[in-house]
Design a protein around this motif. Structure first.
Motif, PDB file in Angstrom:
ATOM      1  N   THR A  49      44.099  31.518  73.981  1.00  0.00           N
ATOM      2  CA  THR A  49      43.977  32.863  73.221  1.00  0.00           C
ATOM      3  C   THR A  49      42.327  32.523  73.120  1.00  0.00           C
ATOM      4  O   THR A  49      41.588  31.544  73.226  1.00  0.00           O
TER       5      THR A  49
ATOM      6  N   ILE B 248      50.189  34.650  71.147  1.00  0.00           N
ATOM      7  CA  ILE B 248      49.815  35.991  71.670  1.00  0.00           C
ATOM      8  C   ILE B 248      50.897  37.097  71.336  1.00  0.00           C
ATOM      9  O   ILE B 248      52.134  36.680  71.893  1.00  0.00           O
TER      10      ILE B 248
ATOM     11  N   ALA C  99      45.561  38.365  70.084  1.00  0.00           N
ATOM     12  CA  ALA C  99      45.814  37.281  69.288  1.00  0.00           C
ATOM     13  C   ALA C  99      44.821  37.422  67.961  1.00  0.00           C
ATOM     14  O   ALA C  99      43.605  38.238  68.113  1.00  0.00           O
TER      15      ALA C  99
END
Length: 190
Positions: free
Chosen positions: A86, A58, A37
């Protein structure tokens, strides 16, 4: 999108497999995947924010695709949007709702059909996970692909946080990936 899968060289048997469903639903990772990320900076709600990032996206990795017109392989990023938390989700859940995922799928493919470069939608997977927004909604995960998912704000992030080595590394990566002919220029960074 069987047409996009074919363009990417993804086998039809894989697209229809349980392994594919497991990967694109965020349950498992492809072999050798190192998901990331990205951090970025930018304006949000009218103010500059030095620490933003992929809160719901992601990137699973890159796949090489033969580009016959360029006579070389071109890398495409495979990214899941809405698969969960994330490092940049902050106080959110990292999920996406079905209505917005359908909208992004249709819009990205319509823009592609109009010749406007943007992300493409490979597949959409619904989720049993309910997502709380204004009301409780069905969740979904969009697998989108692009020649890169590097936000312009990632360059800003490293510039404004005074990380020149990281900024140069990102610029070098971008040049090597998209403009390798620039490596011979004295002023390639300009």
């Amino acid at each position: 999108s069987h047409r996009l899968a074919e363009e990417l060289g993804i086998d039809n048997n894989f697209i229809n497999s349980k392994e594919c469903l497991s990967i694109f639903s965020g349950i498992s990772l492809p072999k050798s995947s190192i998901p990331i990320a990205q951090a970025y900076s930018g304006h949000q709600f009218g103010h500059f924010n030095p620490q933003l990032g992929d809160g719901r996206a992601i990137t699973l990795g890159e796949i090489p695709v033969k580009n016959h017109s360029a006579k070389r392989e071109v890398l495409w990023d495979i990214q899941l949007k809405g698969a969960g938390l994330t490092p940049y989700s902050r106080f959110a859940d990292g999920r996406a709702v079905l209505r917005s995922t359908i909208r992004e799928y249709l819009c990205s493919e319509a823009m592609h059909g109009l010749g406007i470069p943007t992300t493409r939608a490979l597949c959409l997977v619904t989720s049993d996970t309910k997502v709380q927004r204004e009301s409780i909604e069905s969740g979904a995960i969009l697998c989108r692909v692009a020649k890169n998912h590097i936000p312009f704000g990632s360059f800003e992030h490293f510039y404004y946080s005074e990380q020149p080595d990281a900024l140069i590394a990102l610029i070098d990566y971008s040049i090597n990936r998209h403009f390798p002919e620039w490596n011979n220029l004295k002023d390639k960074y300009e």
